[in-house]
Design a protein around this motif. Structure first.
Motif: not given
Length: 335
Positions: A103-119
Motif C-alpha cells: 500500500q505504501a508503494v502504491l500511494i508513493r507511486s501515485v504521488l510521484l507520477s504527478q512529478l512526471y505529469e508536471s514536467g
C-alpha cells in the motif's frame, strides 16, 4: 471516465539489480532505532516521547515535498511523512506488514507520477501539489511508519515513469482490466483473480428502493454520451436485462453502463448516485421495490487490499503482491 480516482497470466517482472528487500528491512530498522538509542544513552529523552515520534522524524528527510492547500492556507510536508499519513486513512492497522508495504508503494507511486505529469524529472527535487483537508486527521501507527520506512523511495514504474497505482478495498472475485473501462489507458492494470475476497465481511451487500424513490434518483443521475454500438465494440462486453433496464458488463461482471428509457448511465455513476459499494451489482424488481445486490467494495482496478492481505498471510512479500496485481511494471527506487 478517463482518469483513475486514485491476470489470468502474469508476465515475468524484473526488480532493479541491487535491491534486496529482506536485508533492507533489518538495516532500516537499525537505522530507525539508532537516533532513539543514542538519545537514550545521552540521557536526553523527553518524558513520554514514543518510538512513533522517532520514526516520524526519520521520514522528514528527502528532496521531494507535498504542498498541501487547505482552507487555512498551505503547508509543506516531506513526501514520506505524507505517505504515512495517507496510509493511515486508506488501510487498517490490522493488515499484514507486507500488505501495508504494498500500500505504501502504491500511494508513493501515485504521488510521484504527478512529478512526471508536471514536467519534473526523476531523481530531482520537486513539490507535489495536493488539496487534502483531511491530512493529520488520523493517528499514524507504528506499523504504518515501519511500512513506509522500509519501502522509502520505492515506487512502481511502467515504461520509465511512476504509475498511477490504483487500489481498492475488496473485489467481486477478480480485478478489472482497465482497457475495458478506460479505453486503453493504464495498460498495466490487468484482470487477476482474487479467489479469497469472498471471505471479507464486506464482500456482499444490498440496498432496496421503492420504485418512486428509484425513479427520482435515476432522473438525478447524469447521463453518459455513448451509443449501444460504441459499447458493443468494446472487448468482452456482455448484455443482461434486469428489472426494466439493460446492463452492459465487462469481462469480470462489473457494470460498464446502464440503459433505461433511452438514457445511458455509466456503472460508476450509477454506483455513486445509488450509494452502492461497487459497480458489480444485480437488480431485481418485486412489489414495486427495486432490490440491488452488490459484490465487492471500490472501483475494482489495481490492487485489492483484502486480496493483498490474504497473499501476505500465505507468505508473499510486497514485491510478489505488486507483481501479481500490476502487469509489466518495474519496482525501483525513485531517489
Amino acid at each position: 471516465m478517463n482518469k483513475l480516482r486514485v491476470f489470468q497470466t502474469v508476465k515475468k517482472k524484473r526488480i532493479v539489480p541491487g535491491f534486496f528487500p529482506k536485508n533492507l528491512g533489518t538495516i532500516l530498522l537499525l537505522l530507525l532505532l539508532l537516533p532513539y538509542l543514542l538519545t537514550f544513552l545521552s540521557g536526553n529523552v523527553k518524558e513520554g516521547e514514543s518510538e512513533n515520534v522517532v520514526m516520524e522524524e526519520s521520514l522528514s528527510e528527502g528532496s521531494i515535498f507535498i504542498n498541501n492547500t487547505t482552507s487555512y492556507g498551505y503547508e509543506t510536508i516531506p513526501l514520506e511523512s505524507y505517505v504515512a499519513d495517507k496510509m493511515a486513512r486508506s488501510i487498517g492497522n490490522e493488515y499484514e506488514p507486507e500488505a501495508l508495504k504494498a500500500q505504501a508503494v502504491l500511494i508513493r507511486s501515485v504521488l510521484l507520477s504527478q512529478l512526471y505529469e508536471s514536467g519534473t524529472g526523476k531523481n530531482s527535487a520537486g513539490e507535489i501539489k495536493v488539496e487534502d483537508k483531511d491530512y493529520g486527521s488520523v493517528p499514524v501507527s507504528e506499523e504504518m511508519y515501519m511500512a513506509v520506512a522500509e519501502t522509502a523511495g520505492i515506487c512502481l514504474t511502467y515504461e520509465g515513469h511512476p504509475v498511477s497505482g490504483a487500489y481498492f478495498a475488496v473485489s467481486n472475485g477478480a480485478t478489472r482490466n482497465a482497457k475495458e473501462l478506460l479505453d486503453g489507458e493504464y495498460p498495466y492494470l490487468k484482470s487477476v483473480l482474487c479467489g479469497r475476497d469472498f471471505l471479507s465481511g464486506d464482500y456482499a451487500s444490498s440496498v432496496s428502493y421503492r420504485k418512486e424513490e428509484f425513479d427520482k434518483l435515476w432522473e438525478e443521475t447524469m447521463s453518459f454520451a455513448i451509443t449501444e454500438e460504441e459499447i458493443l465494440n468494446k472487448d468482452k462486453v456482455t448484455v443482461e436485462k434486469e428489472a426494466d433496464m439493460t446492463l452492459y458488463r465487462d469481462s469480470v461482471g462489473y457494470v460498464l453502463y446502464v440503459l433505461r428509457d433511452g438514457k445511458f448511465v455509466s456503472g460508476e455513476q450509477f454506483r455513486d448516485n445509488f450509494r452502492l459499494s461497487s459497480a458489480s451489482f444485480h437488480l431485481n424488481e418485486e412489489d414495486k421495490t427495486i432490490n440491488i445486490t452488490v459484490k465487492g467494495v471500490g472501483h475494482g482496478l489495481g490492487m485489492s487490499q483484502f486480496g493483498a492481505n490474504e497473499m501476505a498471510k500465505e507468505g508473499d512479500d510486497y514485491i510478489e503482491i505488486l507483481n501479481y496485481f500490476f502487469d509489466s511494471v518495474i519496482i525501483t527506487k525513485f531517489e
